[in-house]
Design an enzyme around this catalytic site. Structure first.
Site, PDB file in Angstrom:
ATOM      1  N   SER A  24       0.864  -1.203   0.073  1.00  0.00           N
ATOM      2  CA  SER A  24       0.088  -0.150   0.057  1.00  0.00           C
ATOM      3  C   SER A  24       0.660   1.232   0.206  1.00  0.00           C
ATOM      4  O   SER A  24       1.827   1.500   0.870  1.00  0.00           O
ATOM      5  CB  SER A  24      -0.848   0.155   1.310  1.00  0.00           C
ATOM      6  OG  SER A  24      -1.718   1.280   1.288  1.00  0.00           O
ATOM      7  N   SER A  69      -0.513   4.067   0.680  1.00  0.00           N
ATOM      8  CA  SER A  69      -1.503   5.110   1.318  1.00  0.00           C
ATOM      9  C   SER A  69      -0.596   6.052   2.277  1.00  0.00           C
ATOM     10  O   SER A  69      -0.723   7.404   2.275  1.00  0.00           O
ATOM     11  CB  SER A  69      -2.597   4.439   2.350  1.00  0.00           C
ATOM     12  OG  SER A  69      -3.464   3.939   0.989  1.00  0.00           O
ATOM     13  N   LYS A  83     -13.144  -4.748   1.982  1.00  0.00           N
ATOM     14  CA  LYS A  83     -14.055  -3.718   2.001  1.00  0.00           C
ATOM     15  C   LYS A  83     -15.504  -4.219   1.967  1.00  0.00           C
ATOM     16  O   LYS A  83     -16.453  -3.471   2.623  1.00  0.00           O
ATOM     17  CB  LYS A  83     -13.835  -3.120   0.312  1.00  0.00           C
ATOM     18  CG  LYS A  83     -12.605  -2.487   0.052  1.00  0.00           C
ATOM     19  CD  LYS A  83     -12.219  -2.010  -1.297  1.00  0.00           C
ATOM     20  CE  LYS A  83     -11.043  -1.346  -1.194  1.00  0.00           C
ATOM     21  NZ  LYS A  83     -10.648  -0.603  -2.601  1.00  0.00           N
ATOM     22  N   ASP A 113     -13.759   4.823  -4.122  1.00  0.00           N
ATOM     23  CA  ASP A 113     -12.947   4.396  -5.192  1.00  0.00           C
ATOM     24  C   ASP A 113     -13.462   4.649  -6.761  1.00  0.00           C
ATOM     25  O   ASP A 113     -12.571   4.942  -7.429  1.00  0.00           O
ATOM     26  CB  ASP A 113     -13.199   2.486  -5.297  1.00  0.00           C
ATOM     27  CG  ASP A 113     -12.270   1.958  -4.066  1.00  0.00           C
ATOM     28  OD1 ASP A 113     -11.306   2.587  -3.861  1.00  0.00           O
ATOM     29  OD2 ASP A 113     -12.695   0.829  -3.697  1.00  0.00           O
ATOM     30  N   ALA A 172     -14.027  -3.920  -4.568  1.00  0.00           N
ATOM     31  CA  ALA A 172     -13.328  -3.006  -5.551  1.00  0.00           C
ATOM     32  C   ALA A 172     -14.207  -2.575  -6.675  1.00  0.00           C
ATOM     33  O   ALA A 172     -14.529  -1.316  -7.064  1.00  0.00           O
ATOM     34  CB  ALA A 172     -11.792  -2.997  -5.806  1.00  0.00           C
ATOM     35  N   ARG A 192     -13.977 -14.596 -12.443  1.00  0.00           N
ATOM     36  CA  ARG A 192     -13.898 -16.232 -12.433  1.00  0.00           C
ATOM     37  C   ARG A 192     -15.315 -16.851 -12.008  1.00  0.00           C
ATOM     38  O   ARG A 192     -15.483 -17.673 -12.850  1.00  0.00           O
ATOM     39  CB  ARG A 192     -12.859 -16.315 -11.389  1.00  0.00           C
ATOM     40  CG  ARG A 192     -11.382 -16.265 -11.792  1.00  0.00           C
ATOM     41  CD  ARG A 192     -10.365 -16.721 -10.745  1.00  0.00           C
ATOM     42  NE  ARG A 192     -10.713 -15.573  -9.491  1.00  0.00           N
ATOM     43  CZ  ARG A 192      -9.867 -16.158  -8.475  1.00  0.00           C
ATOM     44  NH1 ARG A 192      -9.142 -17.101  -8.497  1.00  0.00           N
ATOM     45  NH2 ARG A 192     -10.225 -15.517  -7.520  1.00  0.00           N
ATOM     46  N   THR A 193     -16.000 -16.178 -11.078  1.00  0.00           N
ATOM     47  CA  THR A 193     -17.376 -16.722 -10.400  1.00  0.00           C
ATOM     48  C   THR A 193     -18.220 -15.800 -11.601  1.00  0.00           C
ATOM     49  O   THR A 193     -18.743 -14.638 -11.254  1.00  0.00           O
ATOM     50  CB  THR A 193     -17.669 -16.441  -9.275  1.00  0.00           C
ATOM     51  OG1 THR A 193     -16.736 -17.110  -8.413  1.00  0.00           O
ATOM     52  CG2 THR A 193     -19.156 -17.002  -8.800  1.00  0.00           C
ATOM     53  N   LYS A 215     -21.525 -13.876 -10.074  1.00  0.00           N
ATOM     54  CA  LYS A 215     -21.232 -12.762  -9.323  1.00  0.00           C
ATOM     55  C   LYS A 215     -21.057 -11.377 -10.412  1.00  0.00           C
ATOM     56  O   LYS A 215     -21.440 -10.352 -10.208  1.00  0.00           O
ATOM     57  CB  LYS A 215     -19.875 -12.807  -8.446  1.00  0.00           C
ATOM     58  CG  LYS A 215     -20.154 -13.711  -7.208  1.00  0.00           C
ATOM     59  CD  LYS A 215     -18.685 -13.601  -6.483  1.00  0.00           C
ATOM     60  CE  LYS A 215     -18.787 -14.355  -5.159  1.00  0.00           C
ATOM     61  NZ  LYS A 215     -17.588 -14.104  -4.315  1.00  0.00           N
TER      62      LYS A 215
END
Length: 231
Positions: free
Chosen positions: A21, A23, A72, A113, A145, A166-167, A170
């Site tokens: 990160s 950040s 998240k 985001d 995200a 991949r799924t 979803k």
């Protein structure tokens, strides 16, 4: 007269992994430019210990946190336990990347985001003489995200959103949520070619919102996507 001593407020970014990160560098530099005393650090949370990590940070006086993979969705769930604890962006995304720790022990969750991503994409597209409203987006991933970007794409005027994951279920679920806010969308598997969808002829912008982006891996998409991409 004694000079006033300003104690630096503490903020953190929570993730697992977290060493990647940027950040702390980014926020510390912002604070320095504005003359704000701020202490900002990385926190590695156990995969099954996000809520406990947040509770410990609140008890230690930390003011707030940024949240990165894979927490998240956990951040959204944690804030949802209290009324009036979600901004509209977090509520739509069902994911949060920013937490404010209130003095009464509650948590306010936001998702920044999408807005930040769209500003950066437009900055890069402007060098090509383009704008997001002239483009369609291929987004890889359907997690926290990715869901945080959908409303921002709609507000930016993106012509179409394709979600590959991949799924497959979803991906299709996230596409349905996009369509519910009047953003034309479709979902499929990572190997699905552009010809499978009824797409506009607009230039394609590819956004990698999956965990593979942490390693800089190039997603194994159908090659036709890369041929159509401008960014």
């Amino acid at each position: 007269m004694n000079a006033l001593i300003h104690q630096a407020d503490r903020y953190v970014v929570i993730g697992n992994p977290i060493a990647h990160s940027m950040s702390p560098f980014i926020h510390s530099n912002f604070a320095a430019q504005l003359g704000l005393p701020l202490q900002y650090e990385r926190v590695l949370a156990p995969l099954d210990g996000f809520a406990q990590t947040v509770a410990a940070l609140q008890a230690a006086g930390v003011k707030g946190a940024n949240v990165t993979v894979p927490f998240k969705l956990d951040a959204f769930a944690l804030a949802s336990a209290s009324p009036n604890s979600l901004t509209p962006a977090a509520e739509f995304a069902q994911a949060a990347n920013t937490l404010k720790f209130n003095a009464n022990g509650t948590v306010l969750a936001d998702n920044t985001d999408g807005g930040g991503l769209c500003r950066d994409l437009n900055r890069q597209l402007n060098t090509l003489g383009l704008h997001l409203e002239q483009c369609q987006v291929l987004m890889i991933g359907a997690g926290g995200a990715a869901s945080g970007c959908v409303a921002a794409f709609q507000q930016a005027g993106v012509q179409h959103l394709t979600v590959l994951n991949r799924t497959v279920d979803k991906a299709r679920q996230l596409a349905q949520r996009a369509e519910a806010i009047d953003l034309p969308a479709a979902g499929g598997g990572l190997d699905t070619p552009p010809s499978h969808f009824d797409l506009p002829g607009a230039p394609v912008v590819i956004v990698n919102a999956s965990s593979s982006s942490l390693k800089g891996d190039v997603p194994a998409l159908h090659p036709d996507w890369y041929e159509r991409a401008v960014l």
